[in-house]
Write an enzyme that holds these catalytic residues in place. Sequence first.
Site, PDB file in Angstrom:
ATOM      1  N   LYS A  89       0.839  -1.201   0.000  1.00  0.00           N
ATOM      2  CA  LYS A  89       0.000   0.000   0.000  1.00  0.00           C
ATOM      3  C   LYS A  89       0.865   1.240   0.000  1.00  0.00           C
ATOM      4  O   LYS A  89       2.047   1.199   0.335  1.00  0.00           O
ATOM      5  CB  LYS A  89      -0.917   0.007   1.223  1.00  0.00           C
ATOM      6  CG  LYS A  89      -0.208   0.333   2.536  1.00  0.00           C
ATOM      7  CD  LYS A  89      -1.196   0.516   3.665  1.00  0.00           C
ATOM      8  CE  LYS A  89      -0.616   1.224   4.860  1.00  0.00           C
ATOM      9  NZ  LYS A  89       0.570   0.725   5.444  1.00  0.00           N
ATOM     10  N   ALA A 143      -7.702   2.935  12.569  1.00  0.00           N
ATOM     11  CA  ALA A 143      -8.209   1.678  11.986  1.00  0.00           C
ATOM     12  C   ALA A 143      -8.478   1.776  10.485  1.00  0.00           C
ATOM     13  O   ALA A 143      -9.095   0.873   9.916  1.00  0.00           O
ATOM     14  CB  ALA A 143      -9.456   1.189  12.723  1.00  0.00           C
ATOM     15  N   GLY A 144      -8.005   2.840   9.839  1.00  0.00           N
ATOM     16  CA  GLY A 144      -8.176   2.968   8.388  1.00  0.00           C
ATOM     17  C   GLY A 144      -7.423   1.884   7.634  1.00  0.00           C
ATOM     18  O   GLY A 144      -7.976   1.214   6.754  1.00  0.00           O
TER      19      GLY A 144
END
Length: 316
Positions: free
Chosen positions: A197, A229-230
């Site tokens: 990511k 918590a993304g």
Amino acid sequence: MANYRDPKLKVFTCNANPELAKEIAEHIGVPLGNAQAVRFSDGECQIKLNESVRGCDVFVIQPTSAPVNEHLMELLVMVDALKRASAKSINVVIPYYGYARQDRKARARDPITAKLVANLIETAGAQRVITMDLHATQIQGFFDIPVDHLLGVPILGKHFSEKGLSDIVVVSPDHGGVTRARKLAERLEAPIAIIDKRRPEPNVAEVMNIVGNIEGKTAIIIDDIIDTAGTITLAASALVEAGARDVYACCTHPVLSGPAIERIANSKIRELIVTNSIPLTDEKLIDKITVLSVAPIIGEAIIRVHEELSVSKLFD
């Protein structure tokens, strides 16, 4: 509670996580030291030591979790009080080390706050640090005093082993967490996968692709910290879309700030396993969250430090 045989071992706490401190003291078999961290009317911190610590090995339990500046200041004042009260040794136990994510210069003119905090703790008079799952292991080198770095993986791994899950793949949510994922995977005798990511700005994650086979498997995402918590919820969605049968997540430090609880509640995560390195308020203790205690491992580490035994043996 069994009585620990050496009265020269004392455990104190401030206000960050008194419940954990009580658990640790009970595990060791000593009463929790009689001290208070109170405030003057203008907000200044005052420490009251209500018993003698002269000639004692003292351990102060204080994670520097939110509100981080309050809890850090309590720790510094407590250490100063112990030093002036003639404690033989002052050992600070910081289950969660705040400011750990500011560990390098990511941009021009950035501070390295993790190093500044290390300097403050040393200057106050601490002679040893016991901490857990530092966000960046090089923070150990920011101190010029001994640092015992405890690991959360054995606690998390034991929980998953007892669940009896099948077809497991352990997933690192980024490249930086591969070593941690591999340690859990070895305990569970499972392969690993990595989520590649990029993060365009702080607390905003964007999943790119998944490296490894996760189709039809039970995925366990492991991280050291879950903050908003993304990252973890985005990773869970990506894993389900790529064919994972079930998604579990775990971390050592449940910061869980801002929209974290709502995101986890609405996510594809079946269960989130965390430790009590940071205390969770009642509204954060939703059904999806399971809390494991780090008290036994910290208690054992304290006994080993006091008795001058190896701490690393705990993880063999």
